[in-house]
Design a protein around this motif. Structure first.
Motif, PDB file in Angstrom:
ATOM      1  N   ASP A  42       0.844  -1.374  -0.026  1.00 22.15           N
ATOM      2  CA  ASP A  42       0.035  -0.108   0.022  1.00 22.15           C
ATOM      3  C   ASP A  42       0.824   1.384  -0.247  1.00 22.15           C
ATOM      4  OD1 ASP A  42      -1.921   1.780   0.276  1.00 22.15           O
ATOM      5  OD2 ASP A  42      -2.197   1.308   2.491  1.00 22.15           O
ATOM      6  N   PRO A  43       1.306   1.739  -1.082  1.00 25.14           N
ATOM      7  CA  PRO A  43       2.137   3.074  -1.247  1.00 25.14           C
ATOM      8  C   PRO A  43       1.494   4.253  -0.458  1.00 25.14           C
ATOM      9  CG  PRO A  43       1.906   2.013  -3.255  1.00 25.14           C
ATOM     10  CD  PRO A  43       0.846   1.077  -2.467  1.00 25.14           C
ATOM     11  N   THR A  54       5.280   3.038  19.590  1.00 22.62           N
ATOM     12  CA  THR A  54       5.029   2.048  18.680  1.00 22.62           C
ATOM     13  C   THR A  54       4.824   2.530  17.341  1.00 22.62           C
ATOM     14  OG1 THR A  54       4.281   0.832  20.758  1.00 22.62           O
ATOM     15  CG2 THR A  54       3.766  -0.105  18.464  1.00 22.62           C
ATOM     16  N   PRO A  55       5.487   1.821  16.375  1.00 23.40           N
ATOM     17  CA  PRO A  55       5.217   2.122  14.874  1.00 23.40           C
ATOM     18  C   PRO A  55       3.855   1.473  14.507  1.00 23.40           C
ATOM     19  CG  PRO A  55       7.233   1.206  15.301  1.00 23.40           C
ATOM     20  CD  PRO A  55       6.633   0.886  16.325  1.00 23.40           C
ATOM     21  N   VAL A  56       2.926   2.335  13.841  1.00 24.79           N
ATOM     22  CA  VAL A  56       1.719   1.914  13.436  1.00 24.79           C
ATOM     23  C   VAL A  56       1.480   2.542  11.976  1.00 24.79           C
ATOM     24  CG1 VAL A  56      -0.783   2.707  13.701  1.00 24.79           C
ATOM     25  CG2 VAL A  56       0.905   2.432  15.816  1.00 24.79           C
ATOM     26  N   TRP A  57       0.848   1.501  11.236  1.00 27.76           N
ATOM     27  CA  TRP A  57       0.552   1.540   9.959  1.00 27.76           C
ATOM     28  C   TRP A  57      -1.011   1.699   9.604  1.00 27.76           C
ATOM     29  CZ3 TRP A  57       4.389  -1.392  11.708  1.00 27.76           C
ATOM     30  CH2 TRP A  57       5.850  -0.893  11.195  1.00 27.76           C
ATOM     31  N   SER A  58      -1.276   2.698   8.899  1.00 28.34           N
ATOM     32  CA  SER A  58      -3.002   2.886   8.716  1.00 28.34           C
ATOM     33  C   SER A  58      -3.265   3.341   7.364  1.00 28.34           C
ATOM     34  CB  SER A  58      -3.472   4.096   9.648  1.00 28.34           C
ATOM     35  OG  SER A  58      -2.804   3.874  11.088  1.00 28.34           O
ATOM     36  N   HIS A  59      -4.413   2.900   7.178  1.00 31.71           N
ATOM     37  CA  HIS A  59      -5.093   3.274   6.022  1.00 31.71           C
ATOM     38  C   HIS A  59      -6.543   3.186   6.090  1.00 31.71           C
ATOM     39  CE1 HIS A  59      -4.973   3.454   1.272  1.00 31.71           C
ATOM     40  NE2 HIS A  59      -6.249   3.740   1.732  1.00 31.71           N
ATOM     41  N   LEU A  63      -4.078  -0.494  10.517  1.00 30.49           N
ATOM     42  CA  LEU A  63      -3.960  -1.778   9.648  1.00 30.49           C
ATOM     43  C   LEU A  63      -3.037  -2.545  10.885  1.00 30.49           C
ATOM     44  CD1 LEU A  63      -2.605  -0.642   6.442  1.00 30.49           C
ATOM     45  CD2 LEU A  63      -4.890  -1.418   6.909  1.00 30.49           C
ATOM     46  N   CYS A  64      -1.937  -2.027  11.229  1.00 30.80           N
ATOM     47  CA  CYS A  64      -1.235  -3.086  12.225  1.00 30.80           C
ATOM     48  C   CYS A  64      -0.184  -2.432  12.829  1.00 30.80           C
ATOM     49  CB  CYS A  64      -0.702  -4.230  11.363  1.00 30.80           C
ATOM     50  SG  CYS A  64       0.703  -3.799  10.190  1.00 30.80           S
ATOM     51  N   THR A  65       0.520  -2.741  13.949  1.00 34.94           N
ATOM     52  CA  THR A  65       1.536  -1.957  14.533  1.00 34.94           C
ATOM     53  C   THR A  65       2.760  -3.196  14.584  1.00 34.94           C
ATOM     54  OG1 THR A  65       0.945  -3.389  16.765  1.00 34.94           O
ATOM     55  CG2 THR A  65      -0.044  -1.295  16.359  1.00 34.94           C
ATOM     56  N   GLY A  66       3.910  -2.437  14.576  1.00 35.96           N
ATOM     57  CA  GLY A  66       4.929  -3.359  14.795  1.00 35.96           C
ATOM     58  C   GLY A  66       6.038  -3.163  16.017  1.00 35.96           C
ATOM     59  N   GLU A  67       5.836  -4.085  16.949  1.00 33.49           N
ATOM     60  CA  GLU A  67       6.550  -4.149  18.157  1.00 33.49           C
ATOM     61  C   GLU A  67       7.734  -5.049  18.193  1.00 33.49           C
ATOM     62  OE1 GLU A  67       3.275  -3.969  21.491  1.00 33.49           O
ATOM     63  OE2 GLU A  67       2.584  -5.000  19.483  1.00 33.49           O
ATOM     64  N   SER A  68       8.687  -4.644  18.890  1.00 32.13           N
ATOM     65  CA  SER A  68       9.728  -5.164  19.066  1.00 32.13           C
ATOM     66  C   SER A  68      10.213  -5.558  20.636  1.00 32.13           C
ATOM     67  CB  SER A  68      11.332  -4.514  18.459  1.00 32.13           C
ATOM     68  OG  SER A  68      11.385  -3.377  19.001  1.00 32.13           O
ATOM     69  N   ALA A 122      -6.593  -6.054   5.256  1.00 33.56           N
ATOM     70  CA  ALA A 122      -7.035  -5.250   6.291  1.00 33.56           C
ATOM     71  C   ALA A 122      -7.439  -3.860   5.833  1.00 33.56           C
ATOM     72  CB  ALA A 122      -5.635  -4.935   7.313  1.00 33.56           C
ATOM     73  N   ILE A 123      -7.140  -3.242   4.785  1.00 34.39           N
ATOM     74  CA  ILE A 123      -7.407  -2.156   3.998  1.00 34.39           C
ATOM     75  C   ILE A 123      -8.820  -2.259   3.757  1.00 34.39           C
ATOM     76  CG2 ILE A 123      -7.309  -0.691   2.097  1.00 34.39           C
ATOM     77  CD1 ILE A 123      -3.946  -1.459   2.197  1.00 34.39           C
ATOM     78  N   ALA A 124      -8.974  -3.657   2.886  1.00 35.06           N
ATOM     79  CA  ALA A 124     -10.455  -3.836   2.648  1.00 35.06           C
ATOM     80  C   ALA A 124     -11.384  -3.802   3.736  1.00 35.06           C
ATOM     81  CB  ALA A 124     -10.593  -5.062   1.764  1.00 35.06           C
ATOM     82  N   ARG A 125     -10.977  -4.323   4.823  1.00 33.73           N
ATOM     83  CA  ARG A 125     -11.961  -4.432   5.939  1.00 33.73           C
ATOM     84  C   ARG A 125     -11.952  -2.986   6.525  1.00 33.73           C
ATOM     85  NH1 ARG A 125     -14.998  -4.251   9.108  1.00 33.73           N
ATOM     86  NH2 ARG A 125     -15.503  -5.245  11.017  1.00 33.73           N
ATOM     87  N   ASN A 126     -11.014  -2.189   6.749  1.00 29.45           N
ATOM     88  CA  ASN A 126     -11.302  -0.912   7.324  1.00 29.45           C
ATOM     89  C   ASN A 126     -12.125  -0.044   6.282  1.00 29.45           C
ATOM     90  OD1 ASN A 126      -9.642  -1.218   9.331  1.00 29.45           O
ATOM     91  ND2 ASN A 126      -7.825  -0.078   8.525  1.00 29.45           N
TER      92      ASN A 126
END
Length: 139
Positions: A42-43, A54-59, A63-68, A122-126
């Motif tokens: 998803d550009p 926490t890094p978060v990606w949205s549209h 959509l999701c988070t990335g945790e270490s 996840a994008i389609a669900r949102n």
């Protein structure tokens, strides 16, 4: 109260890049790879930082988070329980009604095409969860 996203001097994407660079072991490389797959899927994805950085990606929603963590990189899908996951990437948080996660341990690789499909799902669900604009009443 501080809003999510970026601080005054640096956008969220720069802060996420900095965080990944600070992870000088396998976790940094793993999070970098997952971020690349998300952007390839998803550009138009929006990068944010929430919940203590926490890094978060949205549209159209998260959509999701990335945790270490010490032993795992966790990619948590906000609405993961409602997503089609034919490759069964989700392997954590399986008991919840909403979220699902992918725990990635050192040396493990996530199927790139299956992960990209999950991002698109996840994008389609949102988008499907968005309410339709109300119709104007003609007078």
């Amino acid at each position: 109260m501080k809003k999510s996203g970026a601080n005054q001097s640096q956008p969220a994407s720069g802060l996420i890049s900095k965080r990944i660079a600070e992870l000088t072991d396998w976790r940094g490389e793993t999070l970098r790879r997952m971020r690349t797959l998300i952007k390839e899927s998803d550009p138009e994805v929006v990068e944010e930082r929430k919940w203590r950085g926490t890094p978060v990606w949205s549209h159209d929603g998260i959509l999701c988070t990335g945790e270490s963590y010490k032993n795992v990189v966790k990619m948590t899908f906000a609405k993961g329980a409602s997503l089609k996951d034919p490759a069964r990437l989700s392997n954590a948080s399986l008991d919840g009604n909403v979220r699902r996660a992918i725990d990635i341990h050192e040396g493990e690789k996530v199927d790139a095409s299956a992960f990209k499909a999950l991002i698109r799902e996840a994008i389609a669900r949102n988008r499907s969860g968005k309410s339709k604009p109300s119709k104007k009443i003609k007078s």
